[in-house]
Design an enzyme around this catalytic site. Structure first.
Site, PDB file in Angstrom:
ATOM      1  N   ASP A   8     -11.557   5.297  -9.088  1.00  0.00           N
ATOM      2  CA  ASP A   8     -11.315   5.796  -7.740  1.00  0.00           C
ATOM      3  C   ASP A   8      -9.844   5.551  -7.407  1.00  0.00           C
ATOM      4  O   ASP A   8      -9.140   4.847  -8.141  1.00  0.00           O
ATOM      5  CB  ASP A   8     -12.231   5.096  -6.753  1.00  0.00           C
ATOM      6  CG  ASP A   8     -12.532   5.942  -5.520  1.00  0.00           C
ATOM      7  OD1 ASP A   8     -11.936   7.025  -5.384  1.00  0.00           O
ATOM      8  OD2 ASP A   8     -13.355   5.509  -4.694  1.00  0.00           O
ATOM      9  N   GLU A  10      -8.396   5.067  -3.852  1.00  0.00           N
ATOM     10  CA  GLU A  10      -7.992   4.345  -2.650  1.00  0.00           C
ATOM     11  C   GLU A  10      -7.598   2.897  -2.941  1.00  0.00           C
ATOM     12  O   GLU A  10      -6.785   2.303  -2.248  1.00  0.00           O
ATOM     13  CB  GLU A  10      -9.102   4.375  -1.595  1.00  0.00           C
ATOM     14  CG  GLU A  10      -9.280   5.716  -0.920  1.00  0.00           C
ATOM     15  CD  GLU A  10     -10.262   6.620  -1.640  1.00  0.00           C
ATOM     16  OE1 GLU A  10     -10.572   7.708  -1.125  1.00  0.00           O
ATOM     17  OE2 GLU A  10     -10.728   6.233  -2.744  1.00  0.00           O
ATOM     18  N   HIS A  60     -12.386  10.237  -7.764  1.00  0.00           N
ATOM     19  CA  HIS A  60     -11.810  10.390  -6.434  1.00  0.00           C
ATOM     20  C   HIS A  60     -11.667  11.844  -6.006  1.00  0.00           C
ATOM     21  O   HIS A  60     -11.076  12.651  -6.713  1.00  0.00           O
ATOM     22  CB  HIS A  60     -10.430   9.728  -6.381  1.00  0.00           C
ATOM     23  CG  HIS A  60      -9.697  10.001  -5.089  1.00  0.00           C
ATOM     24  ND1 HIS A  60     -10.104   9.465  -3.890  1.00  0.00           N
ATOM     25  CD2 HIS A  60      -8.616  10.780  -4.817  1.00  0.00           C
ATOM     26  CE1 HIS A  60      -9.298   9.890  -2.934  1.00  0.00           C
ATOM     27  NE2 HIS A  60      -8.392  10.690  -3.460  1.00  0.00           N
ATOM     28  N   HIS A 104     -12.796   0.427  -3.202  1.00  0.00           N
ATOM     29  CA  HIS A 104     -12.437   0.087  -1.816  1.00  0.00           C
ATOM     30  C   HIS A 104     -13.666  -0.415  -1.081  1.00  0.00           C
ATOM     31  O   HIS A 104     -14.794  -0.274  -1.570  1.00  0.00           O
ATOM     32  CB  HIS A 104     -11.885   1.324  -1.100  1.00  0.00           C
ATOM     33  CG  HIS A 104     -12.778   2.522  -1.260  1.00  0.00           C
ATOM     34  ND1 HIS A 104     -13.902   2.729  -0.492  1.00  0.00           N
ATOM     35  CD2 HIS A 104     -12.729   3.553  -2.147  1.00  0.00           C
ATOM     36  CE1 HIS A 104     -14.499   3.849  -0.883  1.00  0.00           C
ATOM     37  NE2 HIS A 104     -13.819   4.366  -1.888  1.00  0.00           N
ATOM     38  N   HIS A 115     -14.399   3.347   3.331  1.00  0.00           N
ATOM     39  CA  HIS A 115     -15.339   4.419   3.634  1.00  0.00           C
ATOM     40  C   HIS A 115     -16.431   4.402   2.571  1.00  0.00           C
ATOM     41  O   HIS A 115     -16.313   3.691   1.571  1.00  0.00           O
ATOM     42  CB  HIS A 115     -14.645   5.796   3.635  1.00  0.00           C
ATOM     43  CG  HIS A 115     -14.187   6.229   2.278  1.00  0.00           C
ATOM     44  ND1 HIS A 115     -13.035   5.753   1.682  1.00  0.00           N
ATOM     45  CD2 HIS A 115     -14.735   7.083   1.371  1.00  0.00           C
ATOM     46  CE1 HIS A 115     -12.892   6.299   0.489  1.00  0.00           C
ATOM     47  NE2 HIS A 115     -13.918   7.105   0.271  1.00  0.00           N
ATOM     48  N   GLU A 134     -19.567   1.878  -1.936  1.00  0.00           N
ATOM     49  CA  GLU A 134     -19.733   2.674  -3.148  1.00  0.00           C
ATOM     50  C   GLU A 134     -19.927   1.763  -4.353  1.00  0.00           C
ATOM     51  O   GLU A 134     -20.699   2.067  -5.268  1.00  0.00           O
ATOM     52  CB  GLU A 134     -18.518   3.590  -3.337  1.00  0.00           C
ATOM     53  CG  GLU A 134     -18.424   4.682  -2.289  1.00  0.00           C
ATOM     54  CD  GLU A 134     -17.115   5.459  -2.346  1.00  0.00           C
ATOM     55  OE1 GLU A 134     -16.361   5.281  -3.322  1.00  0.00           O
ATOM     56  OE2 GLU A 134     -16.843   6.227  -1.409  1.00  0.00           O
TER      57      GLU A 134
END
Length: 275
Positions: A8, A10, A60, A104, A115, A134
């Site tokens: 990912d 972030e 992502h 994240h 998020h 996640e």
């Protein structure tokens, strides 16, 4: 020894705000290089410790962010969207471990760009009544296939979250959260060393374990009532509150497929600046 990297963006080195991760912006172009550098550092550590085949799954947004031309030539990269298992595509291919790179914190929690799947419409997700990022969702899917989480990288909040859902994993903090859009960051030269060392040491955990299949319940809270109403039309999804829906599935794989449908319907129900 076969390893999967779920990558990912972030939680990558230096990333702190929207333009850093939104495809097409000048900042995104800049951070694609640092993101790829993080992946290469982890690859170096994995291969140094005995990995023989590493698949990097882009996880992502557009899932077309990493620079293939700059990727360690020993690796393979899965790029592009609409993969059945999304961020965890490849977990069912007999891998001996998975790395959560650039992760994240979850929706509703402190953390850089925190998020869960949707950038801002979801305010909370619960897996079997436990708040779920996640990372927690993906770790539960990995456990279903008997695959250990070897390493998690991201900001300090990400690492704190991972201590609970992956207590044995190596944790690599590349930045310290100050706010949702600000962090104290380490330069790439320093994070590369931390990531390589963490990846090398994490290989001690590699090796398939006992599978842990079973039923799971996911509950999702939105920031507006109409998103709950829109997603409640999905078979098996029940509206449990003004802004909440919930569903059960016979396995984590099926639960995550249903979660993908819920997030897709919710995203499609957002109308301009009123959400």
């Amino acid at each position: 020894m076969r390893i999967l990297i779920s990558a990912d963006m972030e939680g990558a080195t230096g990333v702190t705000w929207t333009d850093d991760v939104v495809p097409g912006s000048p900042q995104w172009q800049r951070f694609r290089g640092m993101f790829t550098g993080d992946v290469n550092a982890v690859l170096a550590g994995l291969y140094a410790a005995g990995a023989t085949d590493v698949l990097v799954n882009e996880a992502h947004s557009s899932q077309r962010n990493l620079l293939l031309e700059d990727l360690d030539e020993r690796a393979r990269m899965l790029t592009g969207r609409h993969k059945p298992l999304s961020m965890m595509q490849g977990i069912d291919s007999g891998v001996d471990g998975v790395v959560f790179l650039g992760y994240h914190a979850g929706a509703g929690f402190d953390g850089v760009l925190s998020h869960t799947y949707l950038e801002n419409q979801i305010t909370g997700v619960w897996l079997d009544d436990v708040p779920a990022s996640e990372g927690r969702l993906n770790a539960a899917m990995a456990a279903e296939y008997g695959v250990p989480v070897l390493l998690v990288s991201g900001d300090d909040q990400t690492c704190e979250d991972a201590r609970d859902y992956a207590p044995d994993a190596e944790l690599v903090q590349v930045k310290e959260c100050v706010s949702r859009y600000a962090a104290i960051c380490l330069p790439p030269a320093r994070t590369a060393k931390l990531l390589e060392t963490g990846a090398r040491e994490s290989m001690a955990l590699a090796g398939r374990a006992e599978r842990t299949p079973g039923r799971h319940r996911i509950e999702v809270e939105f920031d507006a009532s109409h998103l709950a109403q829109a997603t409640a039309v999905i078979p098996t999804v029940e509206q449990t509150g003004t802004r909440r829906v919930a569903f059960e599935a016979p396995s984590m794989t099926e639960a995550m497929k249903a979660f993908k449908v819920v997030t897709a319907i919710a995203a499609g129900a957002v109308q301009g600046i009123y959400g």
